[in-house]
Structures are given as C-alpha cells and as structure tokens.
Design a protein around this motif. Structure first.
Motif, PDB file in Angstrom:
ATOM      1  N   ASN A 259       1.105  -0.740   0.117  1.00 31.93           N
ATOM      2  CA  ASN A 259      -0.099  -0.081   0.154  1.00 31.93           C
ATOM      3  C   ASN A 259       0.681   1.175  -0.065  1.00 31.93           C
ATOM      4  O   ASN A 259       0.415   2.303  -0.196  1.00 31.93           O
ATOM      5  N   LEU A 260       2.033   1.077   0.518  1.00 34.78           N
ATOM      6  CA  LEU A 260       2.957   2.108   0.228  1.00 34.78           C
ATOM      7  C   LEU A 260       2.998   2.825  -0.865  1.00 34.78           C
ATOM      8  O   LEU A 260       3.133   3.520  -1.165  1.00 34.78           O
ATOM      9  N   LEU A 261       3.567   1.800  -1.767  1.00 37.24           N
ATOM     10  CA  LEU A 261       3.726   1.975  -3.326  1.00 37.24           C
ATOM     11  C   LEU A 261       2.532   2.878  -3.566  1.00 37.24           C
ATOM     12  O   LEU A 261       2.866   3.175  -4.521  1.00 37.24           O
ATOM     13  N   HIS A 262       1.585   1.988  -3.730  1.00 39.38           N
ATOM     14  CA  HIS A 262       0.848   2.346  -4.495  1.00 39.38           C
ATOM     15  C   HIS A 262      -0.180   3.998  -3.881  1.00 39.38           C
ATOM     16  O   HIS A 262      -0.301   4.560  -4.641  1.00 39.38           O
ATOM     17  N   SER A 263       0.249   4.223  -2.536  1.00 45.54           N
ATOM     18  CA  SER A 263      -0.241   5.119  -2.168  1.00 45.54           C
ATOM     19  C   SER A 263       0.956   6.498  -2.792  1.00 45.54           C
ATOM     20  O   SER A 263       0.269   7.690  -3.187  1.00 45.54           O
ATOM     21  N   LEU A 264       1.009   6.198  -3.512  1.00 43.26           N
ATOM     22  CA  LEU A 264       2.393   7.448  -4.789  1.00 43.26           C
ATOM     23  C   LEU A 264       1.102   7.844  -5.734  1.00 43.26           C
ATOM     24  O   LEU A 264       1.593   8.794  -6.342  1.00 43.26           O
ATOM     25  N   CYS A 265       0.579   6.912  -6.021  1.00 42.05           N
ATOM     26  CA  CYS A 265      -0.060   7.097  -6.928  1.00 42.05           C
ATOM     27  C   CYS A 265      -0.819   8.852  -7.011  1.00 42.05           C
ATOM     28  O   CYS A 265      -1.745   9.259  -7.600  1.00 42.05           O
ATOM     29  N   GLY A 266      -0.470   8.668  -5.631  1.00 41.92           N
ATOM     30  CA  GLY A 266      -2.370   9.991  -5.173  1.00 41.92           C
ATOM     31  C   GLY A 266      -1.537  11.150  -5.210  1.00 41.92           C
ATOM     32  O   GLY A 266      -0.552  10.955  -5.847  1.00 41.92           O
ATOM     33  N   GLU A 267      -2.353  12.442  -4.481  1.00 46.05           N
ATOM     34  CA  GLU A 267      -1.669  13.125  -4.926  1.00 46.05           C
ATOM     35  C   GLU A 267      -1.410  14.185  -3.103  1.00 46.05           C
ATOM     36  O   GLU A 267      -1.456  14.934  -2.855  1.00 46.05           O
ATOM     37  N   SER A 268      -1.164  12.732  -2.309  1.00 48.67           N
ATOM     38  CA  SER A 268      -1.653  13.506  -0.316  1.00 48.67           C
ATOM     39  C   SER A 268      -0.401  12.762   0.191  1.00 48.67           C
ATOM     40  O   SER A 268       0.059  11.550   0.284  1.00 48.67           O
ATOM     41  N   GLN A 269       0.598  13.449   0.555  1.00 47.53           N
ATOM     42  CA  GLN A 269       1.550  13.355   1.270  1.00 47.53           C
ATOM     43  C   GLN A 269       1.744  12.816   2.560  1.00 47.53           C
ATOM     44  O   GLN A 269       1.290  11.525   3.318  1.00 47.53           O
ATOM     45  N   ARG A 270      -0.057  12.984   3.533  1.00 45.94           N
ATOM     46  CA  ARG A 270       0.018  12.628   4.058  1.00 45.94           C
ATOM     47  C   ARG A 270      -0.727  10.854   4.419  1.00 45.94           C
ATOM     48  O   ARG A 270      -0.763  10.187   4.879  1.00 45.94           O
ATOM     49  N   LEU A 271      -1.049  10.266   3.156  1.00 42.79           N
ATOM     50  CA  LEU A 271      -1.711   9.408   3.239  1.00 42.79           C
ATOM     51  C   LEU A 271      -0.259   8.647   3.156  1.00 42.79           C
ATOM     52  O   LEU A 271      -0.524   7.272   3.416  1.00 42.79           O
ATOM     53  N   TYR A 272       0.674   9.187   2.117  1.00 44.63           N
ATOM     54  CA  TYR A 272       1.981   8.269   2.389  1.00 44.63           C
ATOM     55  C   TYR A 272       2.642   7.974   3.497  1.00 44.63           C
ATOM     56  O   TYR A 272       3.015   6.772   4.045  1.00 44.63           O
ATOM     57  N   TYR A 273       2.506   9.198   4.405  1.00 45.30           N
ATOM     58  CA  TYR A 273       3.643   8.882   5.653  1.00 45.30           C
ATOM     59  C   TYR A 273       2.146   8.235   6.525  1.00 45.30           C
ATOM     60  O   TYR A 273       2.772   7.838   7.696  1.00 45.30           O
ATOM     61  N   THR A 274       0.787   8.252   6.552  1.00 44.25           N
ATOM     62  CA  THR A 274      -0.412   7.420   7.430  1.00 44.25           C
ATOM     63  C   THR A 274       0.194   6.011   6.695  1.00 44.25           C
ATOM     64  O   THR A 274       0.488   5.049   8.320  1.00 44.25           O
ATOM     65  N   THR A 275       0.240   5.992   6.334  1.00 44.96           N
ATOM     66  CA  THR A 275       0.802   4.315   5.479  1.00 44.96           C
ATOM     67  C   THR A 275       2.015   4.069   6.093  1.00 44.96           C
ATOM     68  O   THR A 275       1.909   2.770   6.420  1.00 44.96           O
ATOM     69  N   TYR A 276       3.216   4.915   6.183  1.00 39.68           N
ATOM     70  CA  TYR A 276       4.663   4.058   6.731  1.00 39.68           C
ATOM     71  C   TYR A 276       4.508   4.110   8.019  1.00 39.68           C
ATOM     72  O   TYR A 276       4.975   3.231   8.462  1.00 39.68           O
ATOM     73  N   ARG A 277       3.579   4.871   8.726  1.00 41.30           N
ATOM     74  CA  ARG A 277       3.638   4.950  10.076  1.00 41.30           C
ATOM     75  C   ARG A 277       2.521   3.584  10.737  1.00 41.30           C
ATOM     76  O   ARG A 277       3.715   2.780  11.042  1.00 41.30           O
ATOM     77  N   SER A 278       2.019   3.309   9.901  1.00 38.97           N
ATOM     78  CA  SER A 278       1.169   2.127   9.570  1.00 38.97           C
ATOM     79  C   SER A 278       2.138   0.638   9.952  1.00 38.97           C
ATOM     80  O   SER A 278       1.758  -0.210  10.578  1.00 38.97           O
ATOM     81  N   LEU A 279       3.348   0.415   8.627  1.00 38.71           N
ATOM     82  CA  LEU A 279       3.931  -0.081   8.408  1.00 38.71           C
ATOM     83  C   LEU A 279       5.071   0.321   9.251  1.00 38.71           C
ATOM     84  O   LEU A 279       5.872  -1.021   9.923  1.00 38.71           O
TER      85      LEU A 279
ATOM     86  N   CYS B 128       4.626  11.499  11.849  1.00 39.85           N
ATOM     87  CA  CYS B 128       3.590  12.023  12.908  1.00 39.85           C
ATOM     88  C   CYS B 128       3.913  13.660  12.916  1.00 39.85           C
ATOM     89  O   CYS B 128       2.966  14.223  12.787  1.00 39.85           O
ATOM     90  N   ASP B 129       4.615  13.768  12.339  1.00 36.86           N
ATOM     91  CA  ASP B 129       5.047  15.202  11.339  1.00 36.86           C
ATOM     92  C   ASP B 129       4.225  16.128  11.104  1.00 36.86           C
ATOM     93  O   ASP B 129       3.832  16.491  11.066  1.00 36.86           O
ATOM     94  N   VAL B 130       4.499  14.567   9.811  1.00 40.57           N
ATOM     95  CA  VAL B 130       3.558  15.274   8.272  1.00 40.57           C
ATOM     96  C   VAL B 130       2.176  15.350   8.832  1.00 40.57           C
ATOM     97  O   VAL B 130       1.156  15.859   8.329  1.00 40.57           O
ATOM     98  N   ILE B 131       1.484  14.062   9.501  1.00 36.67           N
ATOM     99  CA  ILE B 131       0.361  14.022   9.837  1.00 36.67           C
ATOM    100  C   ILE B 131      -0.428  15.006  10.470  1.00 36.67           C
ATOM    101  O   ILE B 131      -1.095  15.154  10.338  1.00 36.67           O
ATOM    102  N   HIS B 132       0.248  15.414  12.015  1.00 34.60           N
ATOM    103  CA  HIS B 132      -0.033  16.367  12.265  1.00 34.60           C
ATOM    104  C   HIS B 132       0.453  17.864  12.575  1.00 34.60           C
ATOM    105  O   HIS B 132       0.706  18.012  13.092  1.00 34.60           O
ATOM    106  N   SER B 133       0.498  18.430  10.755  1.00 28.94           N
ATOM    107  CA  SER B 133       1.245  19.219  10.552  1.00 28.94           C
ATOM    108  C   SER B 133       0.253  20.206  11.256  1.00 28.94           C
ATOM    109  O   SER B 133      -0.747  20.512  11.246  1.00 28.94           O
TER     110      SER B 133
END
Length: 222
Positions: free
Chosen positions: A68-88, A137-142
């Motif tokens: 999912n972290l790879l797939h998140s890069l097809c979107g336009e959201s940094q938060r989606l990437y970092y939210t998935t990375y945090r879960s990872l 966390c810094d990006v998600i809660h910026s």
C-alpha cells in the motif's frame, strides 16, 4: 539444485511484472530501487507468513502496508503516504515482538519492548525506526491552524498536503532505505528464524538479501 534455481527464475519473472505494474501505477521511477523493494517484500513475506504460527494478523498487515505504501504514491497526498508508512513501522515492530492477534500495546511501550529485546546491539536501527516514526507524525499532525474558518482550514490542508512529482522519487528512496535497513537488521538479529525459513533455499535467500547481507547471515549462523 536445478529446482532451487528454477524458483529464483520464477521470482525474477514475478519481480519484472511487479515493476511494470508499479510504474504504470505511479509513473517512471527507479527500476533499481523498485527491484530492491520487491526483493525485500518477498523476503519478509516468506519469512513472517510462513513461520510456524497461527498469529499472522500483524504479519499480514505489515505485508499489506508494504504494498500500500507504493500504491499511495499514485495519489496526490503526502499524508496518505506518511499515514501508511507510520502503520508499516508499527506493524513491523509488532511482528518483531511476535505479538499475538489481540495485542494492542501502545507505540511508546512497543518501542521500549523492542529496545529491551535487542539491547544495545539494536540501538542504531531502533533509533532510526523511532526517527522515521516521528517524521510520519510530524507530517500527519502538521501545523494546521485550528482557529481558521472551515473553508480556510480545508484550503490550508490541501496546500500542505500537495505532492509534487519530484517527491515521488524521494519517497521511493525513503521506502527503499527502510527495506534495506530492515532486511539487514533481521538477517543479523533473527538469523535462526531466517535459517529455519530458508534452510533448503540458501540460493534464493542470497538472491533476495544480496551478497553482502548473505555473508553477514553466514557469520551470524557460525
């Protein structure tokens, strides 16, 4: 012996298809890094999902997060990437600690348990994991301004969340670094599990982790 090398050939073909699929999904990014990431995912999948255990929930979540972290890069959201990375990161720690399916220990306590388990030998890697988690966390809660009106609040969110094309290569590099560091850590500190899982598949293990890590693995098993 031929059967073992045939297994590697099958994985090579699978990785080639995987790279084409990812590039179609997120655009033209480093094939070398995608190949490295793919090998790491296969390594973790075989290691953690084929372990003799009925408690595979967090291992399955970890493998899902990797993809999912790879797939998140097809979107336009940094938060989606970092939210998935945090879960990872969270699920990787749970896997290392061999949590059962119902364990809901908090992140701070998980990190402390991880430090207790691996002691000083794991400090550098655990410091790295904790640092990466903090960045997420810094990006998600910026710094959104809660005192803004609803429209301005959401507009501010869109501006700070926008992902430029140049960021994709950066995030692929971050992901590749995580995979490489995690593989090396597991090879060193979980060598009995690696040896058990790849007992009759050492050629495949060398292919998945690389010559350098394989030499480290051999030393750890002596």
């Amino acid at each position: 012996m031929l059967e073992r090398y045939r297994e590697i050939a099958v994985y090579k073909e699978d990785i080639d298809f995987f790279i084409k699929l990812v590039q179609n999904d997120i655009g033209s990014v480093s094939e070398i890094q995608l190949r490295s990431i793919a090998k790491a995912i296969i390594f973790f999948k075989r290691l953690f999902l084929e372990e003799d255990s009925q408690n595979h929930h967090y291992a399955e979540c970890f493998i899902s997060d990797l993809l999912n972290l790879l797939h998140s890069l097809c979107g336009e959201s940094q938060r989606l990437y970092y939210t998935t990375y945090r879960s990872l990161i969270e699920n990787f720690v749970r896997v290392l600690l061999k949590y059962d399916n119902s364990n809901d220990t908090g992140v701070r306590n998980m990190i402390n348990e991880l430090r207790d388990k691996y002691k000083d030998k794991g400090k550098i890697f655990i410091d790295y994991l904790e640092g990466e988690y903090g960045k997420c966390c810094d990006v998600i809660h910026s710094n959104l301004k809660a005192n803004l009106c609803l429209y301005s609040y959401y507009e501010d969110l869109l501006k700070t969340d926008e992902m430029q094309d140049t960021m994709i290569s950066k995030y692929i590099s971050i992901f590749d670094t995580f995979c490489r560091k995690s593989k090396e850590f597991v090879v060193i500190h979980e060598s009995p599990l690696v040896n058990e899982c790849f007992y009759n598949h050492k050629e495949l293990l060398s292919f998945l982790i690389g010559d350098k890590n394989y030499k480290i693995f051999e030393s750890a098993c002596e």
